[in-house]
Design a protein around this motif. Structure first.
Motif, PDB file in Angstrom:
ATOM      1  N   THR A  59       0.825  -1.207   0.000  1.00 57.53           N
ATOM      2  CA  THR A  59       0.000   0.000   0.000  1.00 57.53           C
ATOM      3  C   THR A  59       0.857   1.254   0.000  1.00 57.53           C
ATOM      4  N   TYR A  60       0.523   2.227  -0.850  1.00 56.89           N
ATOM      5  CA  TYR A  60       1.212   3.515  -0.905  1.00 56.89           C
ATOM      6  C   TYR A  60       0.181   4.642  -1.008  1.00 56.89           C
ATOM      7  N   THR A  61       0.653   5.852  -0.675  1.00 57.20           N
ATOM      8  CA  THR A  61      -0.221   7.027  -0.641  1.00 57.20           C
ATOM      9  C   THR A  61       0.073   7.894  -1.851  1.00 57.20           C
ATOM     10  N   PRO A  62      -0.877   8.064  -2.771  1.00 57.64           N
ATOM     11  CA  PRO A  62      -0.622   8.910  -3.950  1.00 57.64           C
ATOM     12  C   PRO A  62      -0.760  10.388  -3.619  1.00 57.64           C
ATOM     13  N   ILE A  63       0.085  11.201  -4.247  1.00 56.25           N
ATOM     14  CA  ILE A  63       0.023  12.666  -4.117  1.00 56.25           C
ATOM     15  C   ILE A  63      -0.419  13.205  -5.469  1.00 56.25           C
ATOM     16  N   ALA A  64      -1.565  13.912  -5.482  1.00 56.93           N
ATOM     17  CA  ALA A  64      -2.103  14.415  -6.750  1.00 56.93           C
ATOM     18  C   ALA A  64      -1.262  15.582  -7.265  1.00 56.93           C
ATOM     19  N   GLY A  65      -1.264  15.777  -8.575  1.00 55.93           N
ATOM     20  CA  GLY A  65      -0.542  16.896  -9.193  1.00 55.93           C
ATOM     21  C   GLY A  65      -0.508  16.669 -10.694  1.00 55.93           C
ATOM     22  N   SER A  66       0.360  17.400 -11.408  1.00 55.14           N
ATOM     23  CA  SER A  66       0.430  17.196 -12.855  1.00 55.14           C
ATOM     24  C   SER A  66       0.906  15.772 -13.156  1.00 55.14           C
ATOM     25  N   PHE A  67       1.707  15.203 -12.253  1.00 55.42           N
ATOM     26  CA  PHE A  67       1.926  13.759 -12.210  1.00 55.42           C
ATOM     27  C   PHE A  67       1.444  13.291 -10.837  1.00 55.42           C
ATOM     28  N   THR A  68       1.137  12.014 -10.679  1.00 50.09           N
ATOM     29  CA  THR A  68       0.819  11.477  -9.352  1.00 50.09           C
ATOM     30  C   THR A  68       2.115  10.921  -8.786  1.00 50.09           C
ATOM     31  N   ARG A  69       2.466  11.385  -7.560  1.00 54.39           N
ATOM     32  CA  ARG A  69       3.736  10.945  -6.966  1.00 54.39           C
ATOM     33  C   ARG A  69       3.512   9.947  -5.856  1.00 54.39           C
ATOM     34  N   LEU A  70       4.427   8.996  -5.732  1.00 56.10           N
ATOM     35  CA  LEU A  70       4.500   8.108  -4.573  1.00 56.10           C
ATOM     36  C   LEU A  70       5.848   8.368  -3.909  1.00 56.10           C
TER      37      LEU A  70
END
Ligand SMILES: Cc1cc2nc3c(=O)[nH]c(=O)nc-3n(C[C@H](O)[C@H](O)[C@H](O)COP(=O)(O)OP(=O)(O)OC[C@H]3O[C@@H](n4cnc5c(N)ncnc54)[C@H](O)[C@@H]3O)c2cc1C
Length: 206
Positions: A59-70
């Motif tokens: 399980t990982y937490t996505p960070i929204a933005g122009s790309f999605t970051r982990l």
């Protein structure tokens, strides 16, 4: 070693899995930051459950933005970090989610966590500029996070002391941190949501 959950997810495949493509990978020990083509519908505190090539699920937490970051913590030579180290630009990543996980009310929030919580803190900070305090146990070389380094009993007390009781509080990360800070907050009658991300000896708390 593949897991039964991973085998089931692979078997169910397109029915339950979404997919994105890796656009960049940056390793800065002990973290890997992985940029993916934007994942639709990501909100702060969401989770994705990544089906690794080894058929394990992490399980990982996505960070929204122009790309999605982990942001993956490379804590050991275990399936999650092995994947995060080896994934390459152009690779497809298959995952279940995004699913709702950590939800916080509008207004000022305090996020307590460890190296596994950095993405949660960054995701809320990006969505709510100026309204997020992130208190992280251990070194956290990311902008805007306050880190507490030292012996756990001291850091848990120091983190609890630094919490603004008028903000909404969530305790994340390792189970010892969550329990340690929670016991200090109870003494001050401060309420906190809790979501342990990992526990010693346990594989995949979700
Ligand atoms: C909702 C949610 C969101 C999460 N978001 C993130 C995220 O954004 N980034 C991230 O890095 N992790 C995140 N995690 C934690 C991550 O899923 C676990 O750390 C995961 O189990 C790591 O997989 P692994 O293959 O390294 O270890 P596993 O094979 O699952 O674990 C082996 C053993 O390693 C130990 N362990 C596991 N994780 C750690 C750790 N970080 N530090 C020290 N020891 C550990 C435990 O004793 C465990 O029994 C999240 C977890 C949850 C539930």
């Amino acid at each position: 070693m593949s897991s039964a959950k991973g085998q089931l997810l692979r078997w169910l495949g397109d029915f339950v899995l979404n997919e994105s493509t890796v656009r960049a990978v940056e390793i800065r020990e002990p973290f890997a930051t992985i940029e993916l083509d934007p994942i639709v519908g990501v909100e702060p505190g969401d989770k994705i459950q990544v089906l690794l090539p080894s058929n394990d699920v992490r399980t990982y937490t996505p960070i929204a933005g122009s790309f999605t970051r982990l942001v993956a913590h490379l804590h050991a030579d275990t399936p999650g970090p092995r994947w995060a180290r080896s994934v390459r630009v152009g690779d497809r990543v298959r995952f279940k989610g995004p699913d709702r996980c950590v939800r916080l009310p509008e207004g000022r929030v305090t996020i307590v966590g460890d190296a596994t919580s950095i993405a949660t803190a960054l995701a809320f900070a990006a969505a709510r500029p100026g309204a997020v305090t992130a208190l992280i146990e251990g070194s956290a070389p990311f902008e805007g996070l306050r880190s507490f380094v030292g012996e756990p009993s001291h850091t848990h007390a120091a983190i609890a002391e630094a919490i603004d009781p008028s903000s909404a509080v969530v305790l994340t990360g390792g189970s010892a941190l969550v329990q340690g800070v929670r016991s200090h907050l109870r003494k001050r009658s401060i309420d906190a949501k809790t979501k342990a991300y990992w526990a010693p000896g346990r594989v995949g708390l979700d």
